[in-house]
Enzyme design. Structure first.
Site, PDB file in Angstrom:
ATOM      1  N   GLY A  19       0.833  -1.206   0.000  1.00  0.00           N
ATOM      2  CA  GLY A  19       0.000   0.000   0.000  1.00  0.00           C
ATOM      3  C   GLY A  19       0.862   1.249   0.000  1.00  0.00           C
ATOM      4  N   PHE A  20       0.197   2.371   0.080  1.00  0.00           N
ATOM      5  CA  PHE A  20       0.896   3.651   0.001  1.00  0.00           C
ATOM      6  C   PHE A  20       1.869   3.836   1.180  1.00  0.00           C
ATOM      7  CE2 PHE A  20       0.070   8.116   1.598  1.00  0.00           C
ATOM      8  CZ  PHE A  20       1.146   8.682   0.943  1.00  0.00           C
ATOM      9  N   ILE A  21       1.378   3.793   2.401  1.00  0.00           N
ATOM     10  CA  ILE A  21       2.272   4.008   3.548  1.00  0.00           C
ATOM     11  C   ILE A  21       3.203   2.805   3.707  1.00  0.00           C
ATOM     12  CG2 ILE A  21       2.434   4.417   6.050  1.00  0.00           C
ATOM     13  CD1 ILE A  21      -0.254   5.835   5.936  1.00  0.00           C
TER      14      ILE A  21
ATOM     15  N   GLY B 234      -3.623  -2.104  -2.391  1.00  0.00           N
ATOM     16  CA  GLY B 234      -2.191  -1.928  -2.667  1.00  0.00           C
ATOM     17  C   GLY B 234      -1.911  -2.306  -4.113  1.00  0.00           C
TER      18      GLY B 234
ATOM     19  N   THR C  88     -12.917  -6.119   6.969  1.00  0.00           N
ATOM     20  CA  THR C  88     -11.460  -6.083   6.771  1.00  0.00           C
ATOM     21  C   THR C  88     -10.772  -5.510   8.001  1.00  0.00           C
ATOM     22  OG1 THR C  88     -11.833  -5.657   4.445  1.00  0.00           O
ATOM     23  CG2 THR C  88      -9.625  -5.205   5.253  1.00  0.00           C
TER      24      THR C  88
ATOM     25  N   ALA D 155      -2.166   0.386  12.982  1.00  0.00           N
ATOM     26  CA  ALA D 155      -2.453   1.673  12.351  1.00  0.00           C
ATOM     27  C   ALA D 155      -3.920   2.025  12.541  1.00  0.00           C
ATOM     28  CB  ALA D 155      -2.140   1.599  10.860  1.00  0.00           C
TER      29      ALA D 155
ATOM     30  N   TYR E   9     -16.248   3.426   9.438  1.00  0.00           N
ATOM     31  CA  TYR E   9     -14.783   3.367   9.366  1.00  0.00           C
ATOM     32  C   TYR E   9     -14.178   3.733  10.722  1.00  0.00           C
ATOM     33  CZ  TYR E   9     -10.029   4.445   7.794  1.00  0.00           C
ATOM     34  OH  TYR E   9      -8.670   4.491   7.642  1.00  0.00           O
TER      35      TYR E   9
ATOM     36  N   LYS F 109     -12.202   1.215  13.339  1.00  0.00           N
ATOM     37  CA  LYS F 109     -10.836   1.497  13.783  1.00  0.00           C
ATOM     38  C   LYS F 109     -10.783   1.688  15.306  1.00  0.00           C
ATOM     39  CE  LYS F 109      -8.018   1.223  10.396  1.00  0.00           C
ATOM     40  NZ  LYS F 109      -6.899   0.260  10.524  1.00  0.00           N
TER      41      LYS F 109
END
Ligand code: UDP
Length: 346
Positions: free
Chosen positions: A10-12, A36, A95, A117, A149, A153
């Site tokens: 993925g990005f990070i 990703g 997920t 994260a 979301y 989290k």
């Protein structure tokens, strides 16, 4: 050190992999390529310190083996992007919650350090800026999809902290504020890559809502430095820590910065939230982290200025443009295609 990064393509994750390899660590990534991409890690494949596996966290045996072989787990795999969350809420919740549970359970067997994260979304509609890690979380009703979301989290955070309290599994929870930089895609609705690609095409730059909402944009390299230092310090175990910058900019100003840095002739337009997302969509007006805790623990504070970040993102898009032109490809995959692939992968 041997590090496992879930969501490493993925990005990070890909930037973290790069930074860990650069300092001599061995990096193992596990990614199901739902959001990703192979493109993000192509440049790392030649390193003997880089190992990748494209599979799901649901493959418990594989996950257990990969966790066992690592000293630390950076759990970055998650459903991200407001657009994806609004359009695929079931996938987001499943997920985020199941994935974290699987990782914590696997890590607990040999008490491996896990960095989980999380996101500034968990502060929700709170108006008490800057947000401190011990502030109240103010979420909207369950009938509004966006909040799933944040809630998923927040549950990840509770779970991680409970593993620490009840089972002494060392965990570090980080709340990423808006993280931006090269390789972030606009496909899932993120504002900066959207604005940059629009500006480079001289297409309308689409501000959602009034544009008076503000955000603080943190360069991904600063975010990566922050989490590496948090893990290295050993002082963040059992803690929740904000990671971001506190340089605040309105989305209207961001649109003009992008337009100016790209010398674009794009008009700047406004789209109501109802049209951009879904009827009744709620946005947050300000989102500013308190960075006191991050700085106290790590002695580090992200400082890359917005103009420098925008320039780096623009340079990345131009590079991609050149590459696409030489291959005859289109720049960004249409969202529908990505959604289909994501559904197939899940
Ligand atoms: N936004 C926008 N135009 C876009 C994409 C996003 O005006 O093309 C706005 C969005 O409504 C929000 C802000 O930019 O107010 C940041 O959006 P993003 O999805 O990047 O992150 P968020 O802070 O919402 O998680």
């Amino acid at each position: 050190m041997r590090a496992l990064i879930t969501g490493g393509a993925g990005f990070i994750g890909s930037h973290l992999a790069e930074a860990l390899i650069a300092r001599g660590d061995d990096v193992f990534i596990l990614d199901d390529l739902s959001t990703g991409s192979v493109e993000n890690i192509r440049h790392l494949k030649s390193s003997e310190k880089f190992h990748y596996t494209f599979d799901s966290l649901q493959n418990r045996h594989l996950l257990a083996e990969m966790v066992d072989e690592s000293d630390v787990v950076f759990h970055l795999a998650a459903a991200v992007g407001v657009r994806l969350i609004v359009e695929s809420p079931v996938r987001t919740i499943e997920t985020n919650v199941n994935g974290t549970q699987l990782v914590l359970d696997a890590a607990n067997k040999k008490k491996k350090l896990v960095l989980v994260a999380s996101t500034s979304e968990v502060y929700g509609k709170s108006k008490e800026v800057p947000f401190r890690e011990d502030s109240d979380l103010v979420l909207g009703p369950t009938t509004k999809g966006r909040w799933s979301y944040a809630a998923s989290k927040a549950l990840d955070e509770f779970l991680a902290l409970s593993y620490w309290k009840e089972k002494q599994l060392p965990v570090v929870v980080v709340r990423f504020f808006n993280t931006v930089g090269p390789r972030q895609t606009g496909r899932y609705g993120m504002v900066l890559p959207n604005f940059v690609s629009q500006a480079l095409e001289n297409a309308p730059i689409t501000i959602f809502g009034t544009g008076q909402q503000s955000r603080c944009f943190c360069d991904v390299q600063d975010s990566v430095q922050s989490i590496m230092r948090l893990v290295d310090s050993g002082k963040a175990v059992g803690e929740v820590v904000n990671v971001g910058t506190d340089e605040e900019v309105t989305i209207e100003d961001l649109a003009h910065v992008v337009k100016q840095r790209t010398r674009s002739s794009s008009p700047v337009t406004h789209t109501p939230y109802d049209e951009a997302y879904e009827p009744g969509f709620e946005d947050m007006l300000r989102r500013v982290p308190s960075l006191e805790k991050l700085e106290r623990i790590t002695g580090f504070r992200p400082r890359t200025p917005l103009n420098a970040i925008v320039d780096r993102v623009v340079a990345h898009f131009r590079e991609k443009e050149k590459l696409a032109a030489s291959n005859g490809d289109s720049l960004e995959e249409p969202v529908a295609a990505v959604q289909t692939r994501a559904q197939e992968a899940s």
